[in-house]
Each structure stands twice: as C-alpha cells, then as structure tokens.
Scaffold this motif. Structure first.
Motif, PDB file in Angstrom:
ATOM      1  N   GLY A  52      38.299  37.832  34.015  1.00  0.00           N
ATOM      2  CA  GLY A  52      39.684  37.577  34.397  1.00  0.00           C
ATOM      3  C   GLY A  52      40.264  38.603  35.350  1.00  0.00           C
ATOM      4  O   GLY A  52      41.460  38.556  35.671  1.00  0.00           O
ATOM      5  N   GLY A  54      39.808  38.958  38.510  1.00  0.00           N
ATOM      6  CA  GLY A  54      40.144  38.408  39.830  1.00  0.00           C
ATOM      7  C   GLY A  54      38.961  38.375  40.791  1.00  0.00           C
ATOM      8  O   GLY A  54      39.116  38.041  41.962  1.00  0.00           O
ATOM      9  N   LYS A  55      37.769  38.693  40.280  1.00  0.00           N
ATOM     10  CA  LYS A  55      36.591  38.813  41.150  1.00  0.00           C
ATOM     11  C   LYS A  55      36.228  37.480  41.813  1.00  0.00           C
ATOM     12  O   LYS A  55      36.035  37.408  43.020  1.00  0.00           O
ATOM     13  CB  LYS A  55      35.382  39.325  40.339  1.00  0.00           C
ATOM     14  CG  LYS A  55      35.657  40.606  39.569  1.00  0.00           C
ATOM     15  CD  LYS A  55      34.457  41.072  38.772  1.00  0.00           C
ATOM     16  CE  LYS A  55      33.982  40.155  37.682  1.00  0.00           C
ATOM     17  NZ  LYS A  55      34.895  39.998  36.529  1.00  0.00           N
ATOM     18  N   THR A  56      36.151  36.412  40.998  1.00  0.00           N
ATOM     19  CA  THR A  56      35.756  35.110  41.553  1.00  0.00           C
ATOM     20  C   THR A  56      36.817  34.605  42.523  1.00  0.00           C
ATOM     21  O   THR A  56      36.495  34.025  43.571  1.00  0.00           O
ATOM     22  CB  THR A  56      35.543  34.092  40.407  1.00  0.00           C
ATOM     23  OG1 THR A  56      34.630  34.666  39.484  1.00  0.00           O
ATOM     24  CG2 THR A  56      34.979  32.788  40.918  1.00  0.00           C
ATOM     25  N   THR A  57      38.082  34.839  42.195  1.00  0.00           N
ATOM     26  CA  THR A  57      39.164  34.414  43.093  1.00  0.00           C
ATOM     27  C   THR A  57      38.990  35.077  44.458  1.00  0.00           C
ATOM     28  O   THR A  57      39.141  34.439  45.505  1.00  0.00           O
ATOM     29  CB  THR A  57      40.533  34.786  42.473  1.00  0.00           C
ATOM     30  OG1 THR A  57      40.604  34.195  41.184  1.00  0.00           O
ATOM     31  CG2 THR A  57      41.680  34.303  43.319  1.00  0.00           C
TER      32      THR A  57
HETATM   33  N1  LIG Z   1      42.426  27.467  39.288  1.00  0.00           N
HETATM   34  C1  LIG Z   1      43.038  28.316  38.467  1.00  0.00           C
HETATM   35  N2  LIG Z   1      44.169  27.962  37.833  1.00  0.00           N
HETATM   36  C2  LIG Z   1      44.817  28.807  37.021  1.00  0.00           C
HETATM   37  N3  LIG Z   1      44.400  30.067  36.763  1.00  0.00           N
HETATM   38  C3  LIG Z   1      43.276  30.479  37.357  1.00  0.00           C
HETATM   39  C4  LIG Z   1      42.522  29.629  38.235  1.00  0.00           C
HETATM   40  N4  LIG Z   1      41.445  30.326  38.673  1.00  0.00           N
HETATM   41  C5  LIG Z   1      41.513  31.545  38.100  1.00  0.00           C
HETATM   42  N5  LIG Z   1      42.595  31.651  37.325  1.00  0.00           N
HETATM   43  C6  LIG Z   1      43.042  32.836  36.556  1.00  0.00           C
HETATM   44  O1  LIG Z   1      43.061  33.932  37.452  1.00  0.00           O
HETATM   45  C7  LIG Z   1      42.584  35.117  36.806  1.00  0.00           C
HETATM   46  C8  LIG Z   1      41.427  35.684  37.571  1.00  0.00           C
HETATM   47  O2  LIG Z   1      40.327  34.798  37.433  1.00  0.00           O
HETATM   48  P1  LIG Z   1      38.904  35.058  38.120  1.00  0.00           P
HETATM   49  O3  LIG Z   1      38.013  33.902  37.807  1.00  0.00           O
HETATM   50  O4  LIG Z   1      39.096  35.411  39.543  1.00  0.00           O
HETATM   51  O5  LIG Z   1      38.412  36.350  37.325  1.00  0.00           O
HETATM   52  P2  LIG Z   1      36.979  37.025  37.269  1.00  0.00           P
HETATM   53  O6  LIG Z   1      37.183  38.486  37.478  1.00  0.00           O
HETATM   54  O7  LIG Z   1      36.037  36.337  38.197  1.00  0.00           O
HETATM   55  O8  LIG Z   1      36.561  36.794  35.776  1.00  0.00           O
HETATM   56  P3  LIG Z   1      35.389  35.885  35.181  1.00  0.00           P
HETATM   57  O9  LIG Z   1      34.175  36.726  35.261  1.00  0.00           O
HETATM   58  O10 LIG Z   1      35.850  35.631  33.786  1.00  0.00           O
HETATM   59  O11 LIG Z   1      35.362  34.626  36.031  1.00  0.00           O
HETATM   60  C9  LIG Z   1      42.247  34.706  35.375  1.00  0.00           C
HETATM   61  O12 LIG Z   1      43.353  35.002  34.563  1.00  0.00           O
HETATM   62  C10 LIG Z   1      42.041  33.206  35.482  1.00  0.00           C
HETATM   63  O13 LIG Z   1      42.347  32.571  34.261  1.00  0.00           O
END
Ligand SMILES: Nc1ncnc2c1ncn2[C@@H]1O[C@H](COP(=O)(O)OP(=O)(O)OP(=O)(O)O)[C@@H](O)[C@H]1O
Length: 334
Positions: A52, A54-57
């Motif tokens: 969560g 934000g890496k994938t975002t």
């Molecule tokens: N399409 C979406 N709609 C609503 N919230 C989202 C969406 N995509 C991501 N989020 C939220 O944004 C935040 C960052 O998510 P992200 O996937 O970028 O994290 P991450 O670091 O890649 O973690 P993970 O390894 O769990 O995927 C999280 O709180 C996630 O729930």
C-alpha cells in the motif's frame, strides 16, 4: 542521461466502500504525495516499501497506464502524459497483478503472440523468443501449456514478455513475490544480467534483502511519500551512529508491554512484528542514539511480565533504515 524522471507526482484514488454497514461511503486514498526521483540510464533503482506504499501506482503512471493528478514524469526523455506512445516503445513492464497469459497456449506460443501484437517481424520474433526463453531458463518448458506453469515459471515468462521488443527501460513490479528461494534467486540473477546489458531497471519490492542486493540506489517509500533515497550503503551509513537492538519477547499480551519504551531517553525509533500472536512472541527493533542505554531498555522490558528470549545488537539493514524513518516494520504486522 536520465532514463526516468518523476517530479512532484501526486495521485489520489476516490472509491466507494462496499461494506454492508457503510454502503457507498466515500474512501479517499492519497496513493502518491509529491513523489520525485531520478534514475540514470543503466541504473537498477529499487522502490522499497510495504504493502500500500504506492509502488505499483508509481509504476502504472510511468507506464502510461494511469494519469497522475499533478506533477510531471519523463521516461527515456518522453513525457508520460503528452507522449505516451513514445514512452510505451521505450519500456517493458512486468506488473505483479497482471500476468494475462493465454493458459491454453504454450509459453513459446504466448511470447510469439505478444510479439505479433508488438508488430515484431515474424522471422526476427522467432529468434528473439528463443533468445529470451534461453535468457530466462525456460527452454525446457517452452512448449508446455502455461496452465501447467509454476508461479516461478509464469514470473519468468512475464519478464520475457516485457523484454520482447528489447526496450531500454524495464519496470518490474515485485518480480520475486510468491516465488520459492531458487526461482527468486534466478530472477535476481536475470535482473543483474539485464543491468550488464545496459538496461535501466526500476523494480518495486517490500523485501529489503532484494532491494539491497540488486539496487544501485533505493528509494524508501511509505504511505505515498519518499522518505530517503541513496545507495544501500549510503542509507545504512545514515544510521551507523545509532545502536540497533533486536529483542525477541514471549508472553506479550499487547503492545503496551513495549510501547512505553518510546518515552525513554535515547530511543529514536522502534517497531515490532508479531511472530506468533497466540504465544505472544514478538520481534522488537529498538534504535538508540548515543544518549540511549541498553541497560535501561532491558530493565524496562523486564519490569513487564513477558520473557526475553534473545537480545542482539545488529548491523543496520535497509529494514532498520525503514524503521528509523517510519517507526514501522517493512513486513506486515499482526
Ligand atoms: N484503483 C484504485 N482505487 C482505489 N484505491 C487504489 C487503487 N489502486 C491503488 N489504490 C490504493 O492506493 C494505495 C497504494 O497502492 P499501490 O498498489 O500503489 O501500493 P503498493 O506499494 O504497490 O502496495 P502493494 O504491494 O500492496 O500493491 C493503496 O492504499 C491502495 O489501496
């Protein structure tokens, strides 16, 4: 030359919770808050943070799959918002959540199919697919159906697909998650091989060991914010004047048993991880500055009715850097 440049990128998601009690309640998540970093050409750059963070975002924005709310980003010199086609030509992306293979086709057939989508010339594509199957160590399984592939084999195929058009920049989202140690090691070797070939790699991980061994530089990210950027040794050096204690306790009833340590003079940060909640087993990391006293920490813990199984003074790891900046552990907590 810069391969990737992110300047003040922000992204907020607004969604509706679907719980029966709070039907339709609006949920606002600030996934990225003014994130900036640069990656030089040929560098392996790790985005290290917990679930969560934000890496994938960030990877989706750099891959043109999502638009940022504000800020600018460039990949291979191209603007991700204004020149998405040019960006897509420059990148190979392997997203953890989206493998999207055709299960009734073999690994080789899948790669040939995706090569045709990239408009690779068929003769060249065949050679390229052979080359990638060999690079990823998939030759022997190339003609088996993907539905028979293990998770590790699918991860390798995912990376092979990202490399089909020989892009200079690669985005790998959690490339070794869920893999057995051997497959994970193989993927790490492949990433280092790609670096030797001059590729720029942005990888996301929540595994501090992986970030440490693969990355030239690491950005520590938590709750949408970058907290520190530097080479793994740089980051560890930033806390080298601190003492890091790793204490294992058993019989702990709740966080109250150790949370009061925060108030002790010299405790600059601490974070815990429940190893076995039913037995009350907790792994506690405590970071002390020069004013801190090991004796005081131990006396404090002995005053509560838990037992101490071990106490170690350890060399800083990237996880300790994370604890230092956030007061949280990288691994998930119970
Ligand atoms: N399409 C979406 N709609 C609503 N919230 C989202 C969406 N995509 C991501 N989020 C939220 O944004 C935040 C960052 O998510 P992200 O996937 O970028 O994290 P991450 O670091 O890649 O973690 P993970 O390894 O769990 O995927 C999280 O709180 C996630 O729930």
């Amino acid at each position: 030359m810069l391969a990737v440049e992110a300047r003040n990128i922000s992204k907020t998601f607004i969604s509706r919770e679907r719980s029966s009690f709070y039907r339709g309640r609006k949920k606002v998540v600030e996934a990225l808050k003014n994130v900036s970093f640069e990656i030089s050409s040929g560098e392996v750059f790790g985005l290290l943070g917990p679930n969560g963070a934000g890496k994938t975002t960030m990877i989706k924005i750099l891959s043109t799959l999502l638009l940022p709310d504000s800020g600018e980003a460039y990949v291979n010199g191209y603007d991700v918002v204004r020149e998405p086609e040019k960006v897509r030509e420059s990148i190979g992306v392997s997203l953890y959540s989206d493998r999207g293979f055709y299960w009734k086709l073999s690994g080789r057939e899948n790669l040939l199919y995706f090569a045709s989508l990239y408009h690779l010339e068929p003769g060249w594509a065949k050679d390229r697919v052979d080359e990638l199957l060999s690079l990823l160590g998939l030759e022997e399984d190339a003609d088996r159906l993907v539905e028979e592939y293990s998770t590790g084999m699918k991860s390798k195929l995912n990376i092979a697909r990202a490399l089909l058009h020989d892009p200079p920049v690669l985005f790998l989202d959690e490339p070794t998650i869920g893999l057995d140690p051997n497959s994970a090691r193989k993927i790490r070797e492949i990433i280092l091989e790609l670096k030797k070939k001059g590729k720029t790699v942005l990888l996301t991980t929540h595994n501090m060991f992986e970030a440490d061994v693969l990355s030239d530089r690491v950005a520590i990210i938590n709750k949408g914010k970058i907290l520190a950027v530097g080479s793994p040794s740089d980051l560890k050096r930033r806390i080298s004047s601190k003492s890091i204690l790793e204490i294992e306790l058993i019989g702990v009833k709740d966080n109250g048993a150790f949370e009061t340590l925060r108030g002790l003079d010299g405790v600059v940060s601490m974070a815990h991880q429940w190893l076995d909640p039913s037995a009350g087993r907790v792994d506690l990391k405590v970071i002390l500055d020069e004013k801190g006293s090991l004796r005081e920490v131990l006396e404090h813990l002995l005053r509560t009715d838990n037992k101490m199984l071990s106490v170690k003074s350890i060399e800083p790891t990237l996880e300790d850097v994370f604890v230092y900046y956030t007061g949280e552990r990288l691994e998930s907590q119970a």
